[in-house]
Design a protein around this motif. Structure first.
Motif, short mmCIF file in Angstrom:
data_model
loop_
_atom_site.label_atom_id
_atom_site.label_comp_id
_atom_site.label_asym_id
_atom_site.label_seq_id
_atom_site.Cartn_x
_atom_site.Cartn_y
_atom_site.Cartn_z
N ILE A 136 66.07 88.35 25.80
CA ILE A 136 65.37 87.23 26.43
C ILE A 136 65.59 87.28 27.94
N VAL A 137 64.47 87.29 28.69
CA VAL A 137 64.52 87.31 30.14
C VAL A 137 64.33 85.90 30.69
N GLU A 138 63.36 85.17 30.15
CA GLU A 138 63.12 83.79 30.60
C GLU A 138 62.32 83.01 29.56
N PHE A 139 62.35 81.70 29.72
CA PHE A 139 61.56 80.80 28.90
C PHE A 139 60.45 80.22 29.77
N LYS A 140 59.27 80.02 29.19
CA LYS A 140 58.14 79.45 29.92
C LYS A 140 57.54 78.30 29.14
N ASP A 141 56.69 77.55 29.81
CA ASP A 141 55.93 76.47 29.19
C ASP A 141 56.80 75.52 28.37
N ASN A 142 57.86 75.02 29.02
CA ASN A 142 58.74 74.04 28.37
C ASN A 142 59.32 74.61 27.07
N ASN A 143 59.79 75.83 27.13
CA ASN A 143 60.41 76.56 26.01
C ASN A 143 59.43 76.83 24.86
N GLU A 144 58.13 76.80 25.13
CA GLU A 144 57.13 77.13 24.11
C GLU A 144 56.97 78.65 23.98
N THR A 145 57.14 79.36 25.10
CA THR A 145 57.03 80.82 25.08
C THR A 145 58.30 81.43 25.66
N VAL A 146 58.52 82.68 25.29
CA VAL A 146 59.71 83.39 25.74
C VAL A 146 59.28 84.79 26.19
N VAL A 147 59.89 85.26 27.26
CA VAL A 147 59.62 86.60 27.77
C VAL A 147 60.76 87.50 27.34
N LEU A 148 60.41 88.59 26.62
CA LEU A 148 61.41 89.53 26.14
C LEU A 148 61.31 90.83 26.91
N SER A 149 62.46 91.39 27.24
CA SER A 149 62.52 92.71 27.83
C SER A 149 62.74 93.70 26.70
N VAL A 150 61.76 94.62 26.50
CA VAL A 150 61.86 95.56 25.39
C VAL A 150 62.27 96.95 25.86
N SER A 151 62.10 97.24 27.14
CA SER A 151 62.60 98.49 27.73
C SER A 151 62.82 98.23 29.22
N ALA A 152 63.14 99.27 29.97
CA ALA A 152 63.54 99.10 31.37
C ALA A 152 62.52 98.31 32.20
N ASN A 153 61.26 98.66 32.12
CA ASN A 153 60.25 97.98 32.95
C ASN A 153 59.17 97.31 32.11
N THR A 154 59.48 96.95 30.89
CA THR A 154 58.47 96.36 30.01
C THR A 154 58.93 94.99 29.52
N ASN A 155 58.17 93.97 29.89
CA ASN A 155 58.41 92.61 29.42
C ASN A 155 57.21 92.17 28.59
N VAL A 156 57.49 91.48 27.49
CA VAL A 156 56.45 91.00 26.59
C VAL A 156 56.68 89.51 26.36
N THR A 157 55.56 88.74 26.33
CA THR A 157 55.64 87.30 26.13
C THR A 157 55.28 86.96 24.69
N PHE A 158 56.10 86.12 24.07
CA PHE A 158 55.88 85.67 22.70
C PHE A 158 56.04 84.16 22.62
N ASP A 159 55.44 83.56 21.61
CA ASP A 159 55.75 82.17 21.28
C ASP A 159 57.17 82.14 20.73
N THR A 160 57.89 81.08 20.99
CA THR A 160 59.25 80.99 20.45
C THR A 160 59.23 80.93 18.93
N SER A 161 58.13 80.48 18.35
CA SER A 161 58.04 80.43 16.90
C SER A 161 57.98 81.83 16.28
#
Length: 107
Positions: free
Chosen positions: A75-100
């Motif tokens: 987990i890199v950061e939370f967005k939208d009042n903890n509705e979404t989360v940004v995950l770091s999956v490799s060195a320069n790759t971040n992916v956004t997911f719903d926390t659900s």
């Protein structure tokens, strides 16, 4: 002739009594099945969902998690009042997911 009519009427009375017992048993079995289904299916699912929501609520930056699609990331950061989360999956790759979409926290 009289005996045949008497036997027929007695047979019909017994058949009706058995039918009444059968329908009464059916009416008793249905609530028992509903109660059993509640304890075997619904209650465990509620407990599991409560644990999962608690786990998601306790997530912090830096935690390693697994999503429902099987993606592992930090987990890199939370967005939208903890509705979404940004995950770091490799060195320069971040992916956004719903926390659900987070299935579990890796230890």
């Amino acid at each position: 002739m009289l005996n045949l009519e008497f036997l027929t009427s007695q047979f019909l009375i017994l058949a009706q009594e058995e039918g009444a017992k059968s329908s009464l048993q059916s009416l008793i079995i249905i609530p028992i099945m509903l109660v059993a289904m509640y304890f075997l299916v619904i209650l465990p699912n509620k407990k599991e969902e409560k644990k999962r929501k608690e786990m998601i609520g306790n997530l912090q930056k830096g935690d390693t998690v697994v999503t429902s699609s099987g993606l592992h990331g930090k987990i890199v950061e939370f967005k939208d009042n903890n509705e979404t989360v940004v995950l770091s999956v490799s060195a320069n790759t971040n992916v956004t997911f719903d926390t659900s979409a987070i299935l579990k926290k890796k230890v």
